[in-house]
Write an enzyme that holds these catalytic residues in place. Structure first.
Site, PDB file in Angstrom:
ATOM      1  N   LYS A 173     -39.677  99.231  34.385  1.00 16.96           N
ATOM      2  CA  LYS A 173     -39.412  99.630  36.516  1.00 16.96           C
ATOM      3  C   LYS A 173     -40.360  99.337  37.172  1.00 16.96           C
ATOM      4  O   LYS A 173     -41.440  99.767  36.119  1.00 16.96           O
ATOM      5  CB  LYS A 173     -38.987 100.851  36.717  1.00 16.96           C
ATOM      6  CG  LYS A 173     -38.499 101.540  37.857  1.00 16.96           C
ATOM      7  CD  LYS A 173     -37.789 102.880  37.978  1.00 16.96           C
ATOM      8  CE  LYS A 173     -36.856 103.564  39.005  1.00 16.96           C
ATOM      9  NZ  LYS A 173     -36.353 104.698  39.287  1.00 16.96           N
ATOM     10  N   SER A 205     -32.046 105.297  40.751  1.00 15.54           N
ATOM     11  CA  SER A 205     -33.085 103.698  41.373  1.00 15.54           C
ATOM     12  C   SER A 205     -33.040 102.944  40.567  1.00 15.54           C
ATOM     13  O   SER A 205     -34.117 102.503  41.501  1.00 15.54           O
ATOM     14  CB  SER A 205     -34.084 104.968  41.911  1.00 15.54           C
ATOM     15  OG  SER A 205     -34.592 105.619  41.478  1.00 15.54           O
ATOM     16  N   SER A 245     -31.473 108.958  38.108  1.00 20.52           N
ATOM     17  CA  SER A 245     -32.192 107.108  38.315  1.00 20.52           C
ATOM     18  C   SER A 245     -31.387 106.419  37.399  1.00 20.52           C
ATOM     19  O   SER A 245     -31.979 105.246  37.539  1.00 20.52           O
ATOM     20  CB  SER A 245     -33.307 107.248  39.153  1.00 20.52           C
ATOM     21  OG  SER A 245     -33.402 107.971  40.023  1.00 20.52           O
TER      22      SER A 245
END
Length: 514
Positions: free
Chosen positions: A89, A164, A188
Site C-alpha cells: 500500500k 482504503s 481497509s
C-alpha cells in the site's frame, strides 16, 4: 529580539491567548532560548534518499487505476516468498520510492528506509513490484478518495474496489502481482477484499510490526496480507509476524509463526469447531436490503456445517454501539496524526523525521488537496480536542474497554464468529463522485468491520458468492490470537468448496527500457 523563531512565536502566542500580561517578555525570552537550543536538531531534519527504480503507471499496464507506482526492488535473501511478486500500500515505506498515502501533497516524500515489513519481505525472497492506490490517508472505505482517482473493481469497471486498500485488492487481478499487503484501521483490508473477490486478513493487533507505515491511531493500526489463496496468506503471515523491538503497538510476546505448515497439513473436517452467526452483523445487512448478501453468507454457513462445524446464532448487542466510541477515537486520532507530523506523540517507536517535515509543509501549502473525508476528520477531531480537552477521547476509550467485554463473553460459547464483511455490495463509481456523495458513502460500509479494529481481534474476509454479479465476502472473526484457526477453517472451505474469485486481467508489463 530577532531570530528565525520570532514570527512563529508571536503567531502561536496570539493563537493560544497568552500574548498579554506583564510577564510576557520574560516568557517569550525563555521560549526563544529553548527554540535556539533546538536548532542543531532542526538542522538535521532533511535526510537524503537513494532513489529506487520506479515509474507511474499507464492505462495499458494499470487498467483499474490500482497502482500508484510500479517499482522493482530485488529480494535480499531467499525464503517462503522466493519467486513471488508483492505489492504494498502507498502508506508503507519503500526506500527510494515516493510514499504519498493517496495524497498528492506528499509526492516529494521519498523514504530513506524500508518499513520493517518491507525489509522482511525482501529477506524472505519477495520482490516488491508496486505501491498501490488508496483512499487519501486511509480515511475512507469506498476506494474513491485518492488524489490519483478512484480504483475500479476488477469484476465491473462501473463499480468501486472498496477501500482504503483499494489498489491492493484490485491489483491481485493483475498477472504481475501474487500477493498484496494492505493496512486496516476500520475495515481497509477486508472491505476491498470482499468487494473485489479476494482474501484479506486483518491479523491480531500488534502481531505484525507497523514501523515505517503511516497510521491513524496506534490502538487501531493493523497491517496484513491480501491474496487469492489461503496458502499465500499463510506464507506472508510467516514472514511478517514477529516483534521488531521498535513498534510500541506490539505485545511483549508474539507467538512463533507456523501458518504455512498448518495450511499445508489441513484439517480433514471441522468437527469440534463452534461458529456463531452474529445476529447484529446479519441485521446490519438486512437494514440495507442486501438479501443476496445474507443468502450467500447463510449458504456458507450450511457448507461449513456440512464439513462438521457446529453453527449457532449468537448475539453481541455491543456490536451495534461500539462503532460510535471507535469513531471518536478515529477522528481525534487522525487530527493528532496530522498535527504531529504523522506520528503522534510519546510512543517509543521509530519516528520518520523527513515524513514529518514533508507532511507539515504539505498541510500548510496544499491542504485543499486533501479528500473531503480527511478534511472532515481533521476539523471534527480538532474541534473535539479543543472543546473537550481530551476528555471525549478518554471517555470513548473507556467505553471501548467496556464494549469489548461483550465479545469476550460470546467467545466462551463459540470459537469464532461469521457475518457479512460489508452490509452491501460494491458501490457504483458514479454514486461516490463529488464531495457531497463521497462524504455520504465514505464510511457507510464499516458497520461489521470497524468494531474489530477497536477489539484488536483477527478477522478474515473470504469471497463466498455473488450478489447481482458482484462479489460477496463472509467474515470470520476470532478472539485475539486465533489467526491460525481462522485460516484452518478457510483452507478446508477452499479445498472443499472453492472461492468465487475476481477475474484475472490481461495487461501490459511496465516498460523499464524507456
Amino acid at each position: 529580539m530577532t531570530s528565525p523563531w520570532t514570527n512563529a512565536v508571536e503567531r502561536v502566542a496570539a493563537a493560544l491567548g497568552i500574548a498579554d500580561g506583564a510577564y510576557y517578555d520574560e516568557v517569550r525570552e525563555v521560549v526563544h532560548e529553548r527554540l535556539e537550543a533546538a536548532a542543531p536538531i532542526a538542522a538535521e531534519l532533511r535526510g537524503a534518499a537513494n532513489h529506487a527504480p520506479w515509474q507511474r503507471p499507464e492505462t495499458q499496464n494499470d487498467p483499474l487505476n490500482a497502482i500508484v507506482r510500479w517499482c522493482d526492488i530485488a529480494p535480499t535473501g531467499e525464503g517462503p516468498l522466493s519467486g513471488r511478486t508483492i505489492s504494498v500500500k502507498d502508506s508503507i515505506f519503500v526506500a527510494g520510492v515516493p510514499a504519498t498515502c493517496g495524497y498528492s501533497g506528499l509526492e516529494d516524500f521519498v523514504p530513506t528506509a524500508h518499513a520493517t515489513i518491507v525489509d522482511r519481505i525482501l529477506r524472505a525472497g519477495g520482490r516488491i513490484v508496486a505501491t498501490t492506490n488508496m483512499d487519501c490517508f486511509g480515511f475512507a472505505a469506498s476506494g474513491a478518495t485518492s488524489s490519483y482517482g478512484p480504483t475500479q473493481n476488477p469484476n465491473s469497471i462501473d463499480h468501486l474496489a472498496g477501500g482504503s486498500s483499494n489498489g491492493a485488492a484490485a491489483a491481485l487481478s493483475y498477472p504481475g502481482i501474487d500477493i498484496s499487503v494492505g493496512c486496516d484501521q476500520g475495515g481497509s483490508i477486508r472491505i476491498p477484499a470482499a468487494w473485489c473477490g479476494v482474501l484479506g486478513l486483518k491479523p491480531t493487533h500488534g502481531w505484525i510490526p507497523y514501523t515505517g507505515i503511516a497510521g491513524i491511531d496506534q490502538i487501531i493500526d493493523h497491517t496484513g496480507p491480501m491474496a487469492r489463496s489461503v496458502s499465500d496468506i499463510a506464507d506472508m503471515m510467516d514472514v511478517l509476524v514477529g516483534r521488531d523491538g521498535i513498534d510500541p503497538r506490539q505485545p511483549e510476546v508474539v507467538p512463533e509463526a507456523r501458518f504455512g505448515y498448518r495450511v499445508r497439513n489441513p484439517r480433514n473436517n471441522l468437527e469440534g469447531i463452534r461458529i456463531g452467526v452474529l445476529d447484529e452483523g446479519m441485521d446490519l445487512t438486512r437494514e440495507h436490503g442486501a438479501t443476496d448478501v445474507i443468502a450467500a453468507v447463510e449458504a456458507t454457513c450450511r457448507e461449513l456445517k456440512a464439513m462438521g462445524a457446529q453453527i449457532q446464532r449468537v448475539s453481541v448487542p455491543e456490536h451495534l454501539t461500539i462503532g460510535v466510541a471507535s469513531f471518536v477515537c478515529n477522528l481525534e486520532g487522525m487530527a493528532s496524526l496530522l498535527r504531529s507530523g504523522g506520528h503522534g506523540y510519546g510512543h517509543l517507536g521509530r519516528y520518520d523525521v523527513e515524513f514529518a517535515t514533508r507532511l507539515s509543509a504539505a498541510l500548510q501549502d496544499r491542504a485543499d488537496e486533501l479528500s473531503p473525508q480527511v478534511k472532515v476528520a481533521w476539523l471534527a477531531g480538532t474541534t473535539m480536542a479543543d472543546t473537550y480537552g481530551g476528555a471525549l477521547y478518554a471517555a470513548a476509550r473507556n467505553a471501548l474497554a467496556d464494549q469489548i467485554a461483550g465479545y469476550a463473553k460470546v467467545f466462551a460459547d463459540v470459537d469464532m464468529l461469521i457475518m457479512p464483511t460489508t452490509p452491501f455490495g460494491p458501490l457504483r463509481t458514479a454514486d461516490a463522485s463529488g464531495a457531497d456523495k463521497s462524504l455520504a458513502v465514505g464510511w457507510s460500509m464499516l458497520g461489521n468491520t470497524a468494531p474489530f479494529n477497536a477489539t484488536g481481534m483477527p478477522a478474515l474476509s473470504m469471497p463466498v458468492g455473488r450478489s447481482n454479479g458482484l462479489p460477496v465476502g463472509a467474515m470470520l472473526v476470532g478472539p485475539k490470537g486465533a489467526d491460525a484457526e481462522l485460516l484452518d477453517v478457510a483452507r478446508l472451505y477452499e479445498t472443499t468448496v472453492g472461492w468465487d474469485l475476481a477475474p484475472e486481467l490481461a495487461m501490459a508489463e511496465p516498460d523499464w527500457e524507456r
